[in-house]
Design an enzyme around this catalytic site. Structure first.
Site, short mmCIF file in Angstrom:
data_model
loop_
_atom_site.label_atom_id
_atom_site.label_comp_id
_atom_site.label_asym_id
_atom_site.label_seq_id
_atom_site.Cartn_x
_atom_site.Cartn_y
_atom_site.Cartn_z
CE LYS A 15 19.50 -2.14 -41.45
NZ LYS A 15 19.81 -2.84 -40.23
CG ASN A 70 16.66 0.11 -43.57
OD1 ASN A 70 17.32 0.87 -44.26
ND2 ASN A 70 16.75 0.06 -42.25
CD GLU A 99 13.39 -2.35 -37.85
OE1 GLU A 99 13.42 -3.08 -38.84
OE2 GLU A 99 14.15 -1.39 -37.69
CG HIS A 132 16.65 1.98 -38.39
ND1 HIS A 132 17.79 1.51 -37.80
CD2 HIS A 132 16.08 0.91 -39.01
CE1 HIS A 132 17.92 0.21 -38.07
NE2 HIS A 132 16.88 -0.17 -38.80
CB SER A 155 17.16 -11.53 -37.96
OG SER A 155 18.37 -10.94 -37.51
N GLY A 158 20.07 -7.43 -37.60
CA GLY A 158 21.37 -7.80 -38.16
C GLY A 158 22.09 -8.90 -37.40
CD GLU A 195 21.06 -0.03 -38.31
OE1 GLU A 195 20.94 0.55 -39.40
OE2 GLU A 195 20.93 -1.28 -38.18
P1 PGA Z 1 17.91 -6.83 -40.60
O1 PGA Z 1 17.61 -5.26 -40.38
O2 PGA Z 1 16.80 -7.40 -41.43
O3 PGA Z 1 19.25 -6.86 -41.30
O4 PGA Z 1 17.97 -7.45 -39.23
C1 PGA Z 1 16.30 -4.79 -40.20
C2 PGA Z 1 16.30 -3.29 -40.02
O5 PGA Z 1 17.21 -2.76 -39.37
O6 PGA Z 1 15.40 -2.60 -40.52
#
Ligand code: PGA
Length: 256
Positions: A11, A9, A169, A97, A215, A175, A99
Site C-alpha cells: 500500500k 501489498n 478480499e 483493490h 488480515s 486491515g 481501497e
Molecule cells: P491486510 O490488507 O492484510 O492489512 O488486511 C490486505 C489487502 O488489502 O490486500
C-alpha cells in the site's frame, strides 16, 4: 495442483530506503530458508519499484505494482502505464483493490479496462473482489462477487483468464484484524471457481489461482491456505515486516 502464490501489498508505505531494507531482509530470509513451492511477490509503491527490482535481481521474488492506467502514454497527469511498469521490472499488477474502489472511484468497468491492458502488455493481473460488511450482513456476498467477477472479466478470453490471479478480499477483513474464517473464505473461493467454470470452462476454472486477503497473519495463514480453493494470500499489514511475511510464505508451503 495449483502452485500457491503469496503477494505483499505494501500500500502507501515505505520510502525508497525503507523499501530497500525490507526487501533485502526478505531476500536474506528466503535465501537461508528457501520455499521453492510458493511464488513470492512484492508490490511496493511506484517510486520503490526500481530500487526493489535491483535488490531482488537474481532471486525468485517477483515484482508487482499496485495499480496502473489503461492508456499507453499521454496527458494523464499522475498516472502510470503498463509499459512503464514493465520497464521497471514488474510482472504483476494489482487491479481493483477495494481501497481503489472506495477512495479513487474505480468501478468494475474501469477495472476491466485496466485488466485488458495488463493482458495485452504481458503483465499478470491480480484482480481484487470482495463484499463490504453490510453486503455480507444482507446476505448478498455471492451476488456482489459475481458482478465484480463477470464485469471485471468482460471480454477476457479463457486463455487469458487462466493466467490471472483473483484475490478475494472481504472489505470488512482488510486491515481490521478480523479475518474471514477458513470456512467463509473457502465458501466464496469455491463460488468464484464455479462461476469461472460457467464463464470459461472447467479447465480454466481449475487453473486460476484465487488468493485470500484480509488480515492474513502468520498465525492464521496456514489454516486459511489449507482450504482446497485458497491458493495463496494477498497480504497487507503483515507484508511490511520481513519476518511476518516470510512466515506467511512458509505457511503456504506444502513442505513446511
Ligand atoms: P491486510 O490488507 O492484510 O492489512 O488486511 C490486505 C489487502 O488489502 O490486500
Amino acid at each position: 495442483m495449483r502452485r500457491k502464490i503469496v503477494a505483499g501489498n505494501w500500500k502507501m508505505n515505505k520510502t525508497v530506503d525503507e523499501a530497500v531494507d525490507l526487501v533485502r531482509s526478505l531476500k536474506e530470509k528466503l535465501a537461508q530458508g528457501p520455499v521453492d513451492d510458493v511464488d513470492v511477490v512484492v508490490c511496493p509503491p511506484f517510486v520503490d519499484l526500481v530500487p526493489v527490482r535491483d535488490v531482488i535481481a537474481g532471486s525468485k521474488i517477483g515484482l508487482g505494482a499496485q495499480n496502473m492506467y489503461w492508456e499507453d502514454a499521454g496527458a494523464y497527469t499522475g498516472e502510470i502505464s503498463a509499459g512503464m511498469l514493465l520497464s521497471a521490472g514488474c510482472s504483476y499488477v494489482i487491479l481493483g483493490h477495494s481501497e481503489r474502489r472506495q477512495y479513487f472511484g474505480e468501478t468494475n468497468a474501469t477495472v476491466n479496462k485496466r485488466l485488458k491492458k495488463a493482458f495485452a502488455a504481458g503483465l499478470t493481473p491480480i484482480m481484487c473482489v470482495g463484499e463490504r460488511l453490510e453486503q455480507r450482513q444482507a446476505g448478498i456476498t455471492q451476488a456482489v462477487v459475481e458482478i465484480q467477477v463477470r464485469e471485471g472479466l468482460a471480454d477476457i478470453t479463457a486463455d487469458q483468464a487462466k493466467q490471472m490471479i483473483i484475490a478475494y478480499e472481504p472489505v470488512w477483513a482488510i486491515g481490521t484484524g478480523v479475518n474471514a474464517t477458513p470456512e467463509q473464505a473457502q465458501e466464496v473461493h469455491r463460488f468464484i471457481r464455479e462461476l469461472l467454470a460457467k464463464m470459461f470452462g472447467e479447465d480454466t476454472a481449475e487453473a486460476v489461482r484465487i488468493q485470500y486477503g484480509g488480515s492474513v497473519k502468520p498465525d492464521n495463514a496456514a489454516e486459511l491456505m489449507s482450504q482446497p480453493d485458497v491458493d495463496g494470500a494477498l497480504v497487507g499489514g503483515a507484508s511490511l515486516k520481513a519476518e511476518s511475511f516470510y512466515e506467511i510464505v512458509r505457511a503456504a508451503s506444502q513442505r513446511s
